[in-house]
Design a protein around this motif. Sequence first.
Motif, PDB file in Angstrom:
ATOM      1  N   ASP A 181       0.862  -1.190   0.000  1.00 24.29           N
ATOM      2  CA  ASP A 181       0.000   0.000   0.000  1.00 24.29           C
ATOM      3  C   ASP A 181       0.896   1.236   0.000  1.00 24.29           C
ATOM      4  O   ASP A 181       1.928   1.279   0.688  1.00 24.29           O
ATOM      5  CB  ASP A 181      -0.887  -0.027   1.250  1.00 24.29           C
ATOM      6  CG  ASP A 181      -2.046   0.961   1.172  1.00 24.29           C
ATOM      7  OD1 ASP A 181      -3.202   0.510   1.194  1.00 24.29           O
ATOM      8  OD2 ASP A 181      -1.782   2.191   1.115  1.00 24.29           O
TER       9      ASP A 181
ATOM     10  N   TYR B 270     -13.731   8.854 -11.895  1.00 26.43           N
ATOM     11  CA  TYR B 270     -13.465   7.633 -11.112  1.00 26.43           C
ATOM     12  C   TYR B 270     -13.954   6.402 -11.872  1.00 26.43           C
ATOM     13  O   TYR B 270     -13.190   5.442 -12.089  1.00 26.43           O
ATOM     14  CB  TYR B 270     -14.152   7.722  -9.737  1.00 26.43           C
ATOM     15  CG  TYR B 270     -14.260   6.396  -9.015  1.00 26.43           C
ATOM     16  CD1 TYR B 270     -13.111   5.729  -8.573  1.00 26.43           C
ATOM     17  CD2 TYR B 270     -15.503   5.795  -8.780  1.00 26.43           C
ATOM     18  CE1 TYR B 270     -13.203   4.494  -7.920  1.00 26.43           C
ATOM     19  CE2 TYR B 270     -15.597   4.574  -8.116  1.00 26.43           C
ATOM     20  CZ  TYR B 270     -14.454   3.920  -7.689  1.00 26.43           C
ATOM     21  OH  TYR B 270     -14.543   2.707  -7.054  1.00 26.43           O
TER      22      TYR B 270
ATOM     23  N   LYS C 214     -11.771   3.252 -13.466  1.00 26.12           N
ATOM     24  CA  LYS C 214     -11.970   1.844 -13.084  1.00 26.12           C
ATOM     25  C   LYS C 214     -12.349   1.020 -14.319  1.00 26.12           C
ATOM     26  O   LYS C 214     -11.880  -0.106 -14.489  1.00 26.12           O
ATOM     27  CB  LYS C 214     -13.063   1.726 -12.005  1.00 26.12           C
ATOM     28  CG  LYS C 214     -12.698   2.284 -10.647  1.00 26.12           C
ATOM     29  CD  LYS C 214     -11.551   1.558  -9.954  1.00 26.12           C
ATOM     30  CE  LYS C 214     -11.898   0.140  -9.532  1.00 26.12           C
ATOM     31  NZ  LYS C 214     -10.794  -0.459  -8.717  1.00 26.12           N
TER      32      LYS C 214
END
Length: 351
Positions: A33, A156, A160
């Motif tokens: 991460d 967004y 995706k």
Amino acid sequence: MKRILITGGLGFIGSALIRHLITHTEHKVLNIDKETYAAMPEALAPIENNENYAFEKIDINSDESLKKAFTSFKPDAVIHLAAESHVDRSIDSPAEFINTNILGTYNLLQASRDAWSFSSEGKRFLHVTTDEVYGSLKQKDKPFTEENKYYPNSPYAASKASSDHLVSAWHKTYNLPTLVTNCSNNYGPYQFPEKLIPLMIINALNNKPLPLYGKGNQIRDWLYVEDHVLALVKVLEEGTVGETYNIGGYNEKTNLEVVQMICVLLDKLAQDSLNNIGSFQELITFTTDRPGHDQRYAINPSKITQKLDWSPKESFESGIHKTVQWYLNNQQWWSRILNDTYQGQRLGLMK
Ligand code: NAD
């Protein structure tokens, strides 16, 4: 026992997934991460010292670091959750969404391909994506199935959707053993306070307005995060490579209905915070609608129910009760985020 490399494991869904895997299975997990503003290391405090868990701070845009992680950890499976995930931020500053969601996914696909080039037998790349890629439904339309075409509207959703197409191409062109899950809106513990449900709970407890876009009549299909986690584990362990599975909770609600339910619960559970008002519902306000705001999302999860025997355990009523209670019990956690001046100002929550 598998060796699972998870990206974005310090986020809301990734941390719930890792808590589950470490507590309830024998799998070994490497969490990578970048630790953006959305990362919450404290969500993994209960399991961080477990011998089956390891963390490395890595940006998925760094192909060198990814390569090293694959070489040393030797994963059998990848579960890809790392993303920029907040629609409003994608409208204000889309660049990070293009970098992480599209280019980062490309890097991860390439790293997996390289690592598994000798043999991909038994390997699995699970890409976690959203129902927002399907666009907006009209009131009479049927919920999204895996056959729906993609019509993303926000930056967004478009980022995706792009990543989903890359995953599909890497499967078809390079035989990468991919699985894809498209899930509806999640809610539950440790969701960052910029998202609708935590924002409303926290604003109410601070006696701040509860701002809803437009008339608050946008419909979302809510799923408790632990039900999403159980679905991801099912797909990882039993899903068919190359397939997509839609995940949803049969819980279509308008944003106004959601906020009213939160207020009714808080009226009972947090009476002490009702300062000179009779109900938290008095704090609800309506603001200018978000540009390009999708009206309705709804998922038809019958494929995952029939093929993999998954269905949500939590009703919206039980899940939202647990969630409101969790935010009441964990004020220290969200107060820390609000006390970070930048986050507090951004969320309009500074006292
Ligand atoms: P989140 O924003 O809470 O967490 C994202 C995590 O990714 C953070 O820990 C962040 O530090 C990390 N990250 C961001 N950029 C990175 C990078 N370049 N390299 C490495 N790590 C990086 O997100 P979430 O709500 O947990 O969502 C996880 C995934 O599930 C996302 O892919 C999202 O699109 C998808 N999803 C979310 C929902 C939802 O309702 N939250 C619904 C369906 C699908």
